[in-house]
Write an enzyme that holds these catalytic residues in place. Structure first.
Site, PDB file in Angstrom:
ATOM      1  N   ARG A  38      50.624  59.255  10.331  1.00 51.12           N
ATOM      2  CA  ARG A  38      51.420  58.322   9.859  1.00 51.12           C
ATOM      3  C   ARG A  38      50.586  57.132   8.843  1.00 51.12           C
ATOM      4  O   ARG A  38      51.205  56.816   8.257  1.00 51.12           O
ATOM      5  CB  ARG A  38      52.046  57.410  11.065  1.00 51.12           C
ATOM      6  CG  ARG A  38      53.098  56.463  10.548  1.00 51.12           C
ATOM      7  CD  ARG A  38      53.456  55.929  11.935  1.00 51.12           C
ATOM      8  NE  ARG A  38      54.323  54.671  11.703  1.00 51.12           N
ATOM      9  CZ  ARG A  38      55.101  53.787  12.362  1.00 51.12           C
ATOM     10  NH1 ARG A  38      55.357  54.251  13.565  1.00 51.12           N
ATOM     11  NH2 ARG A  38      55.722  52.989  12.018  1.00 51.12           N
ATOM     12  N   PRO A 221      45.415  65.731  10.229  1.00 55.87           N
ATOM     13  CA  PRO A 221      45.844  64.659  10.651  1.00 55.87           C
ATOM     14  C   PRO A 221      44.877  63.741  10.615  1.00 55.87           C
ATOM     15  O   PRO A 221      44.843  62.682  11.108  1.00 55.87           O
ATOM     16  CB  PRO A 221      46.515  65.156  11.921  1.00 55.87           C
ATOM     17  CG  PRO A 221      45.753  66.490  12.239  1.00 55.87           C
ATOM     18  CD  PRO A 221      45.603  67.079  10.939  1.00 55.87           C
ATOM     19  N   PHE A 222      43.244  64.303  10.844  1.00 57.33           N
ATOM     20  CA  PHE A 222      42.388  63.214  11.124  1.00 57.33           C
ATOM     21  C   PHE A 222      41.219  63.296   9.988  1.00 57.33           C
ATOM     22  O   PHE A 222      39.939  63.621  10.311  1.00 57.33           O
ATOM     23  CB  PHE A 222      41.732  63.768  12.483  1.00 57.33           C
ATOM     24  CG  PHE A 222      42.540  63.460  13.528  1.00 57.33           C
ATOM     25  CD1 PHE A 222      43.125  62.299  13.955  1.00 57.33           C
ATOM     26  CD2 PHE A 222      43.252  64.564  14.066  1.00 57.33           C
ATOM     27  CE1 PHE A 222      44.286  62.196  15.042  1.00 57.33           C
ATOM     28  CE2 PHE A 222      44.137  64.750  15.294  1.00 57.33           C
ATOM     29  CZ  PHE A 222      44.840  63.247  15.590  1.00 57.33           C
ATOM     30  N   SER A 223      41.721  63.186   9.005  1.00 56.72           N
ATOM     31  CA  SER A 223      40.683  63.285   7.685  1.00 56.72           C
ATOM     32  C   SER A 223      40.231  61.999   7.429  1.00 56.72           C
ATOM     33  O   SER A 223      40.403  61.069   7.830  1.00 56.72           O
ATOM     34  CB  SER A 223      41.490  63.494   6.477  1.00 56.72           C
ATOM     35  OG  SER A 223      42.287  64.839   6.497  1.00 56.72           O
ATOM     36  N   GLU A 239      41.293  67.573  14.748  1.00 55.12           N
ATOM     37  CA  GLU A 239      41.211  67.509  16.267  1.00 55.12           C
ATOM     38  C   GLU A 239      40.835  66.102  16.578  1.00 55.12           C
ATOM     39  O   GLU A 239      39.946  65.579  15.819  1.00 55.12           O
ATOM     40  CB  GLU A 239      40.155  68.570  16.499  1.00 55.12           C
ATOM     41  CG  GLU A 239      39.940  68.359  18.124  1.00 55.12           C
ATOM     42  CD  GLU A 239      39.006  69.314  18.732  1.00 55.12           C
ATOM     43  OE1 GLU A 239      38.904  69.229  19.876  1.00 55.12           O
ATOM     44  OE2 GLU A 239      38.715  70.321  17.953  1.00 55.12           O
ATOM     45  N   LYS A 256      41.107  74.597  21.254  1.00 55.15           N
ATOM     46  CA  LYS A 256      40.386  75.978  21.549  1.00 55.15           C
ATOM     47  C   LYS A 256      41.132  77.121  21.343  1.00 55.15           C
ATOM     48  O   LYS A 256      42.247  77.150  22.239  1.00 55.15           O
ATOM     49  CB  LYS A 256      39.786  75.650  22.885  1.00 55.15           C
ATOM     50  CG  LYS A 256      38.585  76.091  23.409  1.00 55.15           C
ATOM     51  CD  LYS A 256      37.518  76.212  22.121  1.00 55.15           C
ATOM     52  CE  LYS A 256      35.889  75.784  22.360  1.00 55.15           C
ATOM     53  NZ  LYS A 256      35.221  75.962  20.936  1.00 55.15           N
TER      54      LYS A 256
END
Length: 442
Positions: A38, A221-223, A239, A256
């Site tokens: 977001r 999502p976590f760049s 992740e 995993k």
């Protein structure tokens, strides 16, 4: 403490607005169907810098402790970050917390910890299509940032590789190390050990241009894009490691289990179903869930730790992942720093038990991991914290670009499957920059 709404800005516009400043940083996210993508957070020109390169500097971590700052006015909208510390903990920062052997070659020389204290931030909310400037800033800075946001992208073009990506392990070497891992597993040293190989190439031109290409082709999502002048980190991580709200709500989301995407819908669904039903992958995932429950238990209220999501499928444009979610409630007087150090590094990229797995990783992998498998994120003044696991992460330094691919090995792992998985995880990223990658790797 101030808040000011500015014209809505994309990731490209945010980078253009801050790229001329010292230590520009962008935390970005994009993944349809989740809330993780977001917001994008951009900041630059930190007023303080925290750099740790050796164990004797461990006490410097105490700079990350939060003071009582409840006197500031509330934000007019929900914002994940306003001002505070932002940067990375490398995988090697574990040496501040544990005694580890020194075997692998440390050839990249990145600081173990590198964070800046940013007194202001630009936050774009991609859901509401708004951008806010918050923190401590002057009218002059607000006007300058607004002008740059409205002026359009000024990203320097012209990135190119000057060599092909080459691994630091031949397949025969990987198989030999795999066999050694199996000896440790069958001897009872560990239940699971992560083993990774590193791919490296030389380049010239703008690293920022490379980031734009990667971020456009492979939304995650976590760049993150962090530019320290001498070194840059380009992360496209799927992740989350640790998130903590201002109220002390804690969350971790280990990955995993991985499968490639199929060439057509039928094949794709079959691969996803295969992952969901895989006894081996579910067992690996559960090992890490138990490890993280134990880590959170060091700083969370007894009885607060829950596993609301176990073995959930998350699909990206080039892989399927098996993801779980563990939650808890931080116990006073513990702070976000205590949570981070209690669980660092993430168990999903070490193995279990964690310390013994890390000792074996140091023995078997030829080069230190550096920022790979560390964490990139922030600790906000309010007590909010969010860090990723720095997988799918490039390091640019001294004209070289490095990327790792790894996976968790257990007693019934197959060397063919595990070697192929390390390639699945990196091939899509490397092909953005080197379209013919993997012609001799699979």
């Amino acid at each position: 403490m101030r808040y000011q709404q500015l014209p809505y800005a994309s990731d490209t516009a945010l980078l253009a607005a801050i790229s001329h400043l010292q230590w520009p940083a962008l935390l970005a996210g994009s993944h349809k169907g989740t809330s993780a993508g977001r917001y994008s957070i951009a900041c630059g020109q930190p007023t303080r810098k925290l750099e740790i390169t050796r164990p004797e500097q461990k006490d410097l971590l105490q700079d990350l402790r939060l003071a009582d700052t409840n006197t500031f006015p509330p934000a007019p909208v929900e914002l994940p970050f306003t001002y505070g510390w932002l940067g990375y903990f490398s995988y090697d920062a574990a040496r501040l917390l544990e005694q580890l052997p020194e075997i692998a070659k440390d050839d990249l020389s990145l600081p173990w910890v590198r964070l800046g204290f940013y007194e202001w931030s630009l936050v774009s909310d991609h859901q509401t299509q708004t951008t806010w400037l918050s923190g401590f800033f002057t009218d002059q800075l607000a006007e300058e940032l607004q002008t740059r946001l409205q002026g359009g992208p000024e990203i320097q073009q012209g990135f190119k590789l000057t060599s092909d990506f080459v691994s630091n392990m031949k397949e025969t070497e990987y198989r030999a190390k795999f066999a050694r891992v199996q000896e440790y597993l069958h001897a009872g040293d560990c239940y699971q050990i992560n083993l990774a190989q590193r791919f490296s190439a030389t380049f010239e031109g703008s690293v920022l241009d490379a980031w734009q290409q990667l971020n456009s082709a492979i939304p995650a999502p976590f760049s993150a894009f962090l530019d320290y002048g001498d070194q840059q980190l380009l992360s496209l991580s799927p992740e989350r490691f640790l998130k903590c709200s201002a109220a002390g709500d804690v969350e971790t989301q280990p990955i995993k289990g991985t499968r490639p995407r199929g060439r057509n819908q039928k094949e794709d669904l079959a691969l996803a179903e295969n992952l969901l039903k895989s006894t081996k992958d579910r067992a690996e995932n559960l090992m890490i869930v138990d490890l993280l429950r134990n880590d959170l238990g060091k700083v969370c209220h007894a009885g607060s730790i829950r596993v609301p999501d176990l073995f959930t499928l998350e699909s990206y444009n080039y892989v399927h992942h098996l993801v779980s979610r563990i939650t808890g409630q931080l116990k006073p007087p513990y702070q976000p720093l205590d949570l981070l150090t209690a669980a660092f590094p993430g168990g999903s990229i070490t193995g279990a038990p964690k310390l013994r797995a890390m000792e074996i990783i140091e023995e078997l992998e030829p080069c230190r991991r550096s920022a790979y498998c560390g964490s990139i994120g922030y600790i906000d003044f309010s007590g909010r914290m969010d860090f990723n696991i720095a997988i799918r992460t490039f390091i640019a330094t001294e004209g070289n670009l490095h990327l790792w691919g790894g996976g968790g090995l257990v007693a019934d792992s197959s060397p063919e499957d595990e070697y192929a998985e390390t390639l699945h995880k990196v091939a899509r990223l490397l092909r953005v920059l080197q379209p013919d990658f993997a012609s001799g790797f699979s």
